[in-house]
Design a protein around this motif. Structure first.
Motif, mmCIF file in Angstrom:
data_model
loop_
_atom_site.group_PDB
_atom_site.id
_atom_site.type_symbol
_atom_site.label_atom_id
_atom_site.label_comp_id
_atom_site.label_asym_id
_atom_site.label_seq_id
_atom_site.Cartn_x
_atom_site.Cartn_y
_atom_site.Cartn_z
ATOM 1 N N ARG A 266 0.828 -1.202 0.000
ATOM 2 C CA ARG A 266 0.000 0.000 0.000
ATOM 3 C C ARG A 266 0.858 1.247 0.000
ATOM 4 O O ARG A 266 1.947 1.274 0.554
ATOM 5 C CB ARG A 266 -0.884 0.053 1.253
ATOM 6 C CG ARG A 266 -1.967 -0.959 1.277
ATOM 7 C CD ARG A 266 -2.802 -0.728 2.504
ATOM 8 N NE ARG A 266 -3.846 -1.736 2.623
ATOM 9 C CZ ARG A 266 -4.647 -1.837 3.640
ATOM 10 N NH1 ARG A 266 -4.537 -1.014 4.656
ATOM 11 N NH2 ARG A 266 -5.576 -2.762 3.677
ATOM 12 N N SER A 267 0.320 2.302 -0.596
ATOM 13 C CA SER A 267 1.018 3.584 -0.555
ATOM 14 C C SER A 267 0.936 4.143 0.861
ATOM 15 O O SER A 267 0.111 3.721 1.677
ATOM 16 C CB SER A 267 0.382 4.559 -1.544
ATOM 17 O OG SER A 267 -0.894 4.953 -1.084
ATOM 18 N N PHE A 268 1.789 5.085 1.133
ATOM 19 C CA PHE A 268 1.794 5.729 2.445
ATOM 20 C C PHE A 268 0.436 6.366 2.743
ATOM 21 O O PHE A 268 -0.105 6.211 3.827
ATOM 22 C CB PHE A 268 2.904 6.780 2.505
ATOM 23 C CG PHE A 268 2.920 7.546 3.798
ATOM 24 C CD1 PHE A 268 3.363 6.953 4.965
ATOM 25 C CD2 PHE A 268 2.475 8.861 3.851
ATOM 26 C CE1 PHE A 268 3.378 7.647 6.167
ATOM 27 C CE2 PHE A 268 2.483 9.567 5.047
ATOM 28 C CZ PHE A 268 2.933 8.954 6.202
ATOM 29 N N GLN A 269 -0.135 7.065 1.759
ATOM 30 C CA GLN A 269 -1.432 7.727 1.963
ATOM 31 C C GLN A 269 -2.543 6.713 2.180
ATOM 32 O O GLN A 269 -3.421 6.908 3.015
ATOM 33 C CB GLN A 269 -1.762 8.635 0.786
ATOM 34 C CG GLN A 269 -0.848 9.835 0.736
ATOM 35 C CD GLN A 269 -0.640 10.330 -0.679
ATOM 36 O OE1 GLN A 269 -0.777 9.596 -1.632
ATOM 37 N NE2 GLN A 269 -0.275 11.595 -0.791
ATOM 38 N N ASP A 270 -2.494 5.614 1.433
ATOM 39 C CA ASP A 270 -3.497 4.575 1.592
ATOM 40 C C ASP A 270 -3.393 3.959 2.990
ATOM 41 O O ASP A 270 -4.402 3.713 3.653
ATOM 42 C CB ASP A 270 -3.297 3.508 0.513
ATOM 43 C CG ASP A 270 -4.538 2.679 0.281
ATOM 44 O OD1 ASP A 270 -5.652 3.237 0.393
ATOM 45 O OD2 ASP A 270 -4.399 1.482 -0.018
ATOM 46 N N GLN A 271 -2.172 3.721 3.448
ATOM 47 C CA GLN A 271 -1.966 3.155 4.779
ATOM 48 C C GLN A 271 -2.476 4.120 5.853
ATOM 49 O O GLN A 271 -3.118 3.705 6.810
ATOM 50 C CB GLN A 271 -0.484 2.837 5.009
ATOM 51 C CG GLN A 271 -0.213 2.152 6.330
ATOM 52 C CD GLN A 271 -0.908 0.812 6.449
ATOM 53 O OE1 GLN A 271 -0.849 -0.016 5.539
ATOM 54 N NE2 GLN A 271 -1.576 0.587 7.561
ATOM 55 N N MET A 272 -2.212 5.411 5.677
ATOM 56 C CA MET A 272 -2.690 6.412 6.640
ATOM 57 C C MET A 272 -4.218 6.434 6.691
ATOM 58 O O MET A 272 -4.815 6.545 7.757
ATOM 59 C CB MET A 272 -2.147 7.801 6.284
ATOM 60 C CG MET A 272 -0.653 7.941 6.415
ATOM 61 S SD MET A 272 -0.106 7.810 8.122
ATOM 62 C CE MET A 272 -0.769 9.322 8.767
ATOM 63 N N LYS A 273 -4.852 6.324 5.526
ATOM 64 C CA LYS A 273 -6.311 6.317 5.458
ATOM 65 C C LYS A 273 -6.865 5.145 6.265
ATOM 66 O O LYS A 273 -7.756 5.321 7.092
ATOM 67 C CB LYS A 273 -6.762 6.230 3.998
ATOM 68 C CG LYS A 273 -8.240 6.015 3.806
ATOM 69 C CD LYS A 273 -8.637 5.986 2.349
ATOM 70 C CE LYS A 273 -7.979 4.849 1.626
ATOM 71 N NZ LYS A 273 -8.355 4.743 0.222
#
Length: 118
Positions: free
Chosen positions: A3-10
């Motif tokens: 997962r991308s960093f932003q996806d993981q944060m979401k």
């Protein structure tokens, strides 16, 4: 699949909100209020009967909808909100496009729409 960093944060934010973490819940409600500000203007102009909120955060429906509904009912005209339903869906990501297509066909085949075609 990574997962991308932003996806993981979401997904981390969603998990924290589901666990009842106060800051995450507050952020979800504030996001709902910001969405509600935009929707209130849209409701006044278009008077929709149904608004469906999708996306990953839709699974947080109680907290997200609380923020959205509070602002829409506060800022939009009472007549425009009398019959409106605001709901969430976690189904098909393309549901918005499907709804827009149905609305376009409905408008095109309405009496006023047919007059413009004929």
């Amino acid at each position: 699949m990574r997962r991308s960093f932003q996806d993981q944060m979401k997904w981390d934010a969603i998990r924290l909100a589901q666990q009842g973490e106060p800051r995450a819940l507050r952020a979800v409600r504030e996001a709902g209020e910001r969405i509600g500000e935009v929707l209130a203007a849209m409701v006044c102009f278009h008077n929709p009967e149904l608004i469906v909120i999708g996306g990953a955060f839709a699974i947080l429906q109680d907290d997200l909808l609380a923020g959205i509904r509070s602002v829409v009912y506060e800022r939009a005209l009472a007549q425009a909100t009398r019959r409106i339903r605001i709901e969430t869906t976690t189904r098909n990501a393309d549901l918005g496009m499907l709804g827009a297509g149905c609305l376009a066909v409905e408008r095109a085949l309405s009496p006023a729409g047919l007059v413009t075609w004929l």
